[in-house]
Structure formats: structure tokens, C-alpha cells
Design an enzyme around this catalytic site. Structure first.
Site, PDB file in Angstrom:
ATOM      1  N   GLN A  43      -4.422  -5.225   7.267  1.00  0.00           N
ATOM      2  CA  GLN A  43      -5.459  -6.137   6.775  1.00  0.00           C
ATOM      3  C   GLN A  43      -5.404  -7.489   7.475  1.00  0.00           C
ATOM      4  O   GLN A  43      -6.183  -8.378   7.137  1.00  0.00           O
ATOM      5  CB  GLN A  43      -5.312  -6.341   5.255  1.00  0.00           C
TER       6      GLN A  43
ATOM      7  N   CYS B 267      -4.780   2.413  -3.533  1.00  0.00           N
ATOM      8  CA  CYS B 267      -3.524   2.927  -2.952  1.00  0.00           C
ATOM      9  C   CYS B 267      -2.377   1.958  -3.207  1.00  0.00           C
ATOM     10  O   CYS B 267      -1.545   1.712  -2.319  1.00  0.00           O
ATOM     11  CB  CYS B 267      -3.658   3.212  -1.460  1.00  0.00           C
TER      12      CYS B 267
ATOM     13  N   ASP C  30       3.272  -4.300   8.000  1.00  0.00           N
ATOM     14  CA  ASP C  30       2.014  -3.565   7.902  1.00  0.00           C
ATOM     15  C   ASP C  30       0.882  -4.556   8.175  1.00  0.00           C
ATOM     16  O   ASP C  30       0.557  -5.393   7.335  1.00  0.00           O
ATOM     17  CB  ASP C  30       1.907  -2.967   6.490  1.00  0.00           C
TER      18      ASP C  30
ATOM     19  N   HIS D 262       0.873  -1.181   0.000  1.00  0.00           N
ATOM     20  CA  HIS D 262       0.000   0.000   0.000  1.00  0.00           C
ATOM     21  C   HIS D 262       0.913   1.235   0.000  1.00  0.00           C
ATOM     22  O   HIS D 262       2.041   1.188   0.501  1.00  0.00           O
ATOM     23  CB  HIS D 262      -0.817  -0.053   1.289  1.00  0.00           C
TER      24      HIS D 262
ATOM     25  N   LYS E 227     -10.272  -0.618  10.496  1.00  0.00           N
ATOM     26  CA  LYS E 227     -10.541  -1.803   9.673  1.00  0.00           C
ATOM     27  C   LYS E 227     -10.896  -3.008  10.549  1.00  0.00           C
ATOM     28  O   LYS E 227     -11.241  -4.065  10.053  1.00  0.00           O
ATOM     29  CB  LYS E 227      -9.325  -2.132   8.807  1.00  0.00           C
TER      30      LYS E 227
HETATM   31  N1  PLP Z   1      -1.760  -0.603   4.594  1.00  0.00           N
HETATM   32  C1  PLP Z   1      -2.733  -1.346   4.054  1.00  0.00           C
HETATM   33  C2  PLP Z   1      -2.423  -2.731   3.574  1.00  0.00           C
HETATM   34  C3  PLP Z   1      -4.026  -0.821   3.959  1.00  0.00           C
HETATM   35  O1  PLP Z   1      -4.996  -1.563   3.413  1.00  0.00           O
HETATM   36  C4  PLP Z   1      -4.271   0.484   4.424  1.00  0.00           C
HETATM   37  C5  PLP Z   1      -5.616   1.093   4.290  1.00  0.00           C
HETATM   38  O2  PLP Z   1      -6.265   0.972   3.274  1.00  0.00           O
HETATM   39  C6  PLP Z   1      -3.227   1.207   4.996  1.00  0.00           C
HETATM   40  C7  PLP Z   1      -1.981   0.633   5.057  1.00  0.00           C
HETATM   41  C8  PLP Z   1      -3.414   2.592   5.526  1.00  0.00           C
HETATM   42  O3  PLP Z   1      -4.210   2.576   6.645  1.00  0.00           O
HETATM   43  P1  PLP Z   1      -4.694   3.951   7.312  1.00  0.00           P
HETATM   44  O4  PLP Z   1      -5.235   4.792   6.189  1.00  0.00           O
HETATM   45  O5  PLP Z   1      -5.738   3.535   8.276  1.00  0.00           O
HETATM   46  O6  PLP Z   1      -3.510   4.563   7.954  1.00  0.00           O
END
Ligand code: PLP
Length: 407
Positions: A204, A365, A201, A124, A227
């Protein structure tokens, strides 16, 4: 294991799922973007503002102590949920903040020209851009681990790219586009053998899997609350104690200090050293309620339920001519990214919305991953335990209808 939940009763805990959209019952298939919230979470936030609202760690009055107790109680529950000590868990506004904290406080002071940051092709943007900023400022380089056609991380490529210049490896636990669940423990073991620090990260992963952080062997693990049934603007960063001790603060201000003099400031101990300013108190308390809710259902039950829904959805969507699914890794999470021949992802998502069906369309993203597949966008149906077989059937029927309209 606790008794298997009655999923239809569980669904009734989510008020928004009774909504009509464009005159049709809402089918919410965008939980990877943000999950819906159960009554227990909404109530916890509401109750805080109605009964206890005060700032944390500052006031000695009754409301101040209640707020601090509830806030720190939520941290303790969250820490227990991922099996880490509460004082190693920094509360953040989400994954983006957590990864930036590692980038600015750990990486920026340590990396220099000649060092390499290793990422993967399925990241992401939140796990790409902070590292690009570090690379720009320090002169470090970025290298990328490839993926297989099924969407798994290419572990041979990983081993080949874990060369002596690599200082940090940042990768996702579960891909938000492909659903791939990466073998975090195996990857971290490879990195550790070579003295490479790992940043995972977990955005998910936490909503869908039982995650035991110590068994993963990583250095940092970032996640986001919204999430995993919690309020937006909440999350956490777990880090090894030694890193938290050695890292300088990211932001300065109230809460993160022990003593301030104009000549010198003494910082608070971790995790407070990294929590400057008034936090999202109600949100964190809501996240604590979300953790209680997930634990009551049982992460193993949640995982089994979502895997069963995924199997049905994949079988049903496979019947639709011209539908292509991106990401076929064995054991993947319940995320289905797809395109239908001749239909643009946004057009398809718009027609699905008219049927009351919420899927995400776009690059998710993950521009580099889209480029890898040679597409600008996909549609993504992401499932949660509160979805039903009937909703999957409605999705399949709506895609079939849209396909004829768009052809
Ligand atoms: N990393 C992953 C794999 C994500 O799916 C997301 C959110 O869509 C993020 C990072 C970013 O999360 P946040 O916008 O809650 O900081």
C-alpha cells in the site's frame, strides 16, 4: 518538482472511470483493493501481444529478443523507481508470492524452536499466514507488536518485544485498513541494532508514496503491481544481495538454472534464480508502463493530491452522525475504514453500490485487526489521485441516505 498535473485530464486516462453502474456514474473508491489502469498500461499490454509476443530469455529470433528487452527494461524501470539495482529485484506475481519466497527460502532453513518471528497487529493475512507456516514447521514462536488507539504502531511495545530470541520482524509499510504509514527507517534501525532481519510489506506504499528502499534500511521489501496501476499477477521482491546469494531457490524449473544434469544442477544468478518458469511477460511490461505513468505525474504530486482528498473526505464524513472511522494516525494514507451505527458493513456497501459507489466491505484480509477493534467487518473507502471532490460528496450523500434506510 514537475508541474502539478491537471487532475481532471489525468482522470480521463482511465477508461473504466467513465462507466455507469446501476444507471449512475461509477465512483470507484476501492483502489487499495486494486487500482484502476490508465490507457498507457492497457496499451502496453495490448501492444506486446499484437506486436512482440514471444517467450523471454529463450529464443534468439527477433520477437524473442524484443520480448526479453521489453521485460528486462520493465525490471530496470521498476528498480530505478525504488532506487535499487535491477539484479536485486525479483519479479513476482505480487506481495503474497514475495513474502512466501522469503518465508520458504530465507526463514524455513534458518529458524528453529526458541526463535521468534515478530509481527504487528495491523498486518494483512499475506504477512501473517506464511510466518505461521514457518512457525509450525520450525517450532519458532510468533509475537505481535501492539497498536495505539489511533492505529499507530506502539514503538515502546516494539522495543520491548525485540528481545534476543527475535530473528525476524515482518511489518507493513502502510496499513491497508487504517492507512497508518509506519516509520520504516526507525523500525528497521531498532531491528538492525539487535541483528533482526526485516521484511517490509510495501503493497500500500508504492502506489502513494515516493519510496527509496536503501534509505529504509530493511532486508526485504515486497510489493504488488496491481495496486500501483499495473496489471494483476505482477509485483516484486527486493532483497539485499547477500540474502539473494545465500537463499536457496523457492521453485525449480526453466529460467532459474545455468546448467542441468541429472547428477547436479547449477542455478542461475539472482534474481533469475528465483524466477522459475515463464513469467507474466505482458503484465510486467504493463507494470513498467505504470511506473512511467506514475513518474510522469510525480509521486510528490500524487501524495499531495491524495492527502487533499483525504482531508476533504474526513471532514465531510465527520458530519454524518454515528459514523466511526478506524485509524486516525497523523500523516495516514488516503484509506478510510468506517462503520455507521446500526448498519452492517455489507448492507451499507450494497446500498452504496446501488448508487454506483464501489467501496470494500469485510475484514480486508486483516482478521486479527478486526478482532482488536471488536468488529467483524468495516466499510473501506480508499482514494486515489483520480478521484474527485464531487465523488467524495456523492459518497457522503449516499451514506447519509443509506443510514436512514438501515436505521
Ligand atoms: N499486503 C497488504 C497490506 C495488502 O493490502 C495486500 C492486498 O490487499 C496484500 C498484502 C496482498 O497483495 P496481493 O494479493 O497482491 O499479493
Amino acid at each position: 518538482m514537475s508541474a502539478r498535473p491537471d487532475w481532471l485530464r489525468v482522470r480521463a486516462d482511465f477508461p473504466v472511470l467513465t462507466r455507469q453502474v446501476h444507471g449512475k456514474p461509477l465512483v470507484y473508491l476501492d483502489s487499495a483493493n486494486t487500482s484502476q489502469k490508465p490507457q498507457a498500461v492497457i496499451r502496453a499490454v495490448d501492444d506486446f501481444y499484437r506486436e512482440h509476443n514471444a517467450n523471454v530469455s529463450r529464443a534468439v529470433h527477433a520477437l524473442g529478443s524484443e520480448a526479453t528487452e521489453a521485460y528486462e527494461g520493465a525490471r530496470a524501470r521498476l528498480a530505478r523507481f525504488i532506487n535499487v539495482p535491477a539484479d536485486e529485484l525479483v519479479l513476482t506475481s505480487g506481495t503474497t508470492f514475495g513474502i512466501n519466497l522469503v518465508a520458504y527460502s530465507w526463514a524455513l532453513p534458518r529458524l528453529s524452536a526458541g526463535d521468534t518471528i515478530l509481527l504487528t497487529r495491523m498486518e494483512h493475512h499475506a504477512n501473517i499466514v506464511p510466518w505461521q507456516i514457518v512457525a509450525e514447521r520450525t517450532g519458532a514462536s510468533i509475537k505481535v507488536v501492539d497498536i495505539t488507539p489511533a492505529g499507530e504502531l506502539d514503538l515502546d511495545d516494539l522495543r520491548a518485544k525485540l528481545t534476543g530470541d527475535v530473528k525476524l520482524l515482518a511489518f507493513t509499510h502502510v496499513s491497508n485498513v487504517l492507512g497508518t504509514v509506519n516509520p520504516v527507517a526507525v523500525i528497521c534501525r531498532e531491528a538492525r541494532k539487535r541483528g533482526v532481519v526485516t521484511v517490509v510489506d510495501g503493497s500500500q506504499a508504492l502506489p502513494h508514496l515516493a519510496v527509496d528502499i536503501p534509505s529504509l534500511g530493511c532486508d526485504f521489501y515486497a510489493f504488488t503491481g496491481h495496486k500501483m496501476l499495473g496489471p494483476t499477477g505482477t509485483g516484486g521482491l527486493w532483497a539485499r544481495r547477500q540474502h539473494l546469494r545465500e537463499m536457496p531457490p523457492f521453485l525449480g524449473g526453466g529460467e532459474m538454472i545455468r546448467e542441468v544434469r541429472f547428477e547436479k544442477t547449477v542455478y542461475n544468478d539472482p534474481p533469475h534464480k528465483f524466477e522459475a518458469g515463464t513469467p507474466n511477460i505482458a503484465g510486467v511490461i504493463g507494470l513498467g508502463a505504470a511506473v512511467d505513468y506514475l513518474e510522469t505525474l510525480g509521486m510528490d504530486h500524487i501524495h499531495a493530491r491524495e492527502q487533499a482528498l483525504l482531508r476533504i473526505a474526513e471532514e465531510r464524513l465527520a458530519e454524518i452522525p454515528g459514523l466511526r472511522i478506524f485509524g486516525q494516525a497523523p500523516g495516514k494514507a488516503a484509506v478510510i475504514s468506517f462503520l455507521v451505527d446500526g448498519a452492517h458493513a455489507h448492507d451499507l456497501a450494497t446500498l452504496l453500490d446501488l448508487e454506483g459507489i464501489a467501496v470494500r466491505s469485510g475484514h480486508h484480509c486483516a482478521h486479527p485487526l478486526m478482532a482488536h477493534f471488536g468488529v467483524a467487518a468495516t466499510c473501506r473507502a480508499s482514494l486515489a489521485f483520480y478521484n474527485t471532490h464531487v465523488e467524495i460528496e456523492r459518497l457522503a450523500e449516499a451514506i447519509t441516505k443509506a443510514r436512514t434506510l438501515l436505521a
